[in-house]
Scaffold this motif. Structure first.
Motif, PDB file in Angstrom:
ATOM      1  N   LYS A 145      -3.488   3.939  13.945  1.00 50.58           N
ATOM      2  CA  LYS A 145      -4.267   2.560  14.642  1.00 50.58           C
ATOM      3  C   LYS A 145      -4.439   3.261  15.811  1.00 50.58           C
ATOM      4  CE  LYS A 145      -2.467  -0.719  11.697  1.00 50.58           C
ATOM      5  NZ  LYS A 145      -3.539  -1.781  11.010  1.00 50.58           N
ATOM      6  N   TYR A 146      -5.528   2.621  16.346  1.00 55.57           N
ATOM      7  CA  TYR A 146      -5.660   2.664  17.956  1.00 55.57           C
ATOM      8  C   TYR A 146      -5.096   1.559  18.601  1.00 55.57           C
ATOM      9  CZ  TYR A 146     -10.347   5.005  16.648  1.00 55.57           C
ATOM     10  OH  TYR A 146     -11.072   5.978  16.064  1.00 55.57           O
ATOM     11  N   ILE A 147      -4.720   1.895  19.638  1.00 55.63           N
ATOM     12  CA  ILE A 147      -3.693   1.123  20.765  1.00 55.63           C
ATOM     13  C   ILE A 147      -4.687   0.792  21.823  1.00 55.63           C
ATOM     14  CG2 ILE A 147      -1.788   0.748  21.975  1.00 55.63           C
ATOM     15  CD1 ILE A 147      -1.329   1.231  19.035  1.00 55.63           C
ATOM     16  N   PHE A 157      -8.937   2.158   9.854  1.00 54.80           N
ATOM     17  CA  PHE A 157      -9.348   2.273   8.565  1.00 54.80           C
ATOM     18  C   PHE A 157      -9.174   0.582   7.970  1.00 54.80           C
ATOM     19  CE2 PHE A 157      -7.399   6.186   9.256  1.00 54.80           C
ATOM     20  CZ  PHE A 157      -8.353   7.218   8.883  1.00 54.80           C
ATOM     21  N   GLU A 158      -9.647   0.203   6.830  1.00 52.70           N
ATOM     22  CA  GLU A 158      -9.503  -0.939   6.426  1.00 52.70           C
ATOM     23  C   GLU A 158      -8.217  -1.122   6.063  1.00 52.70           C
ATOM     24  OE1 GLU A 158     -10.999  -3.344   2.378  1.00 52.70           O
ATOM     25  OE2 GLU A 158     -11.831  -1.556   2.851  1.00 52.70           O
ATOM     26  N   GLU A 159      -7.613  -2.313   6.402  1.00 52.14           N
ATOM     27  CA  GLU A 159      -5.993  -2.605   6.021  1.00 52.14           C
ATOM     28  C   GLU A 159      -5.609  -2.642   4.748  1.00 52.14           C
ATOM     29  OE1 GLU A 159      -2.707  -3.960   8.937  1.00 52.14           O
ATOM     30  OE2 GLU A 159      -4.147  -5.422   8.593  1.00 52.14           O
ATOM     31  N   LYS A 160      -4.969  -1.989   4.138  1.00 52.74           N
ATOM     32  CA  LYS A 160      -4.576  -2.261   2.625  1.00 52.74           C
ATOM     33  C   LYS A 160      -2.971  -1.976   2.717  1.00 52.74           C
ATOM     34  CE  LYS A 160      -8.717  -0.281   0.758  1.00 52.74           C
ATOM     35  NZ  LYS A 160      -9.326   0.743  -0.202  1.00 52.74           N
ATOM     36  N   LEU A 161      -2.335  -2.980   2.140  1.00 50.89           N
ATOM     37  CA  LEU A 161      -1.009  -2.796   2.015  1.00 50.89           C
ATOM     38  C   LEU A 161      -0.673  -2.201   0.935  1.00 50.89           C
ATOM     39  CD1 LEU A 161      -0.019  -6.306   3.132  1.00 50.89           C
ATOM     40  CD2 LEU A 161       0.030  -4.348   4.597  1.00 50.89           C
ATOM     41  N   LEU A 162      -0.408  -0.758   0.960  1.00 51.15           N
ATOM     42  CA  LEU A 162      -0.052  -0.029  -0.145  1.00 51.15           C
ATOM     43  C   LEU A 162       1.389   0.727  -0.037  1.00 51.15           C
ATOM     44  CD1 LEU A 162      -3.347   1.674  -0.870  1.00 51.15           C
ATOM     45  CD2 LEU A 162      -2.480   0.015  -2.130  1.00 51.15           C
ATOM     46  N   ASN A 163       1.879   1.165  -0.982  1.00 48.00           N
ATOM     47  CA  ASN A 163       3.181   2.189  -0.845  1.00 48.00           C
ATOM     48  C   ASN A 163       2.956   3.322  -0.575  1.00 48.00           C
ATOM     49  OD1 ASN A 163       5.124  -0.408  -1.513  1.00 48.00           O
ATOM     50  ND2 ASN A 163       4.946   0.077  -3.678  1.00 48.00           N
TER      51      ASN A 163
END
Length: 227
Positions: A145-147, A157-163
């Motif tokens: 992430k950028y802070i 990046f596009e947020e994806k909830l992946l294992n």
């Protein structure tokens, strides 16, 4: 094939790092010594603006036809401009005929002659424009992430909830070995559609930028000496 070792004198993160004593010898010595073991490298040339670095490099077997000019040794100077300057002078003033070359940064003292030779072999086998050493990223780049200035997260990046197991492996350049066709460098590029990665393990992929990096390499060299 010629190897160029770029080592300017004005390091900010760790002053004097290129010739700082690392487990009994100057850090730059590790790079020069491994390069001289290569069955493909005929000569190691130091590219520096610093006479002290030049003296140490020559002691360990490098050649120094000339010093790098000051304008190519500033924080804002582009590394690629120095490579072009160095090879252009070697070809025009010193009767070299460099069409491709190896670039070895002294801040990667854990790289071995095996890494160098296998990178060159990959370059030759593929008739490549460039080969660059990479190592595996152990944390998925999708997690980065950028802070913002006020401490909030900002997506890269596009947020994806992946294992973790679902995410494709990624790799990053470790700075250890570069093999270039000079024509590519003349275009101001490091990569083309005909560029390849030489993959190195993490325990040989430490790039010294800070004192913490330096101490970690000291630890790894100590561990290596115990076997």
């Amino acid at each position: 094939m010629i190897a160029i070792v770029p080592a300017r004198g004005g390091s900010k993160g760790l002053p004097g790092k290129n010739i700082k004593n690392l487990f009994g010898k100057p850090m730059i010595a590790y790079t020069i010594e491994e390069a001289l073991k290569s069955k493909y490298i005929t000569e190691v040339v130091i590219s520096t603006d610093c006479k002290e670095i030049e003296k140490v490099a020559i002691k360990y077997g490098a050649k120094s036809p000339f010093l790098r000019p000051e304008y190519l040794a500033t924080d804002s100077a582009k590394a690629i401009d120095n490579y072009i300057y160095t090879i252009d002078r070697l070809n025009k003033e010193f009767a070299y005929d460099i069409k491709d070359f190896v670039l070895l940064q002294p801040t990667s003292p854990l790289r071995t002659v095996e890494d160098i030779d296998k990178s060159i072999e990959l370059f030759k086998d593929k008739n490549a424009d460039s080969v660059v050493s990479y190592t595996e990223e152990h944390h998925p780049i999708e997690w980065h992430k950028y802070i913002t200035e006020d401490g909030k997260f900002e997506n890269i990046f596009e947020e994806k909830l992946l294992n973790r197991q679902e995410i494709k492996k990624s790799y990053f350049p470790n700075g250890a070995v570069f093999v270039f066709d000079y024509e590519l460098i003349m275009q101001g590029k490091y990569y083309s559609d005909n560029s390849y990665a030489y993959i190195m393990p993490r325990n040989r992929s430490v790039d010294v930028d800070t004192l913490e990096d330096f101490r970690y390499i000291e630890f790894l060299l100590q561990e290596r000496s115990n076997y």
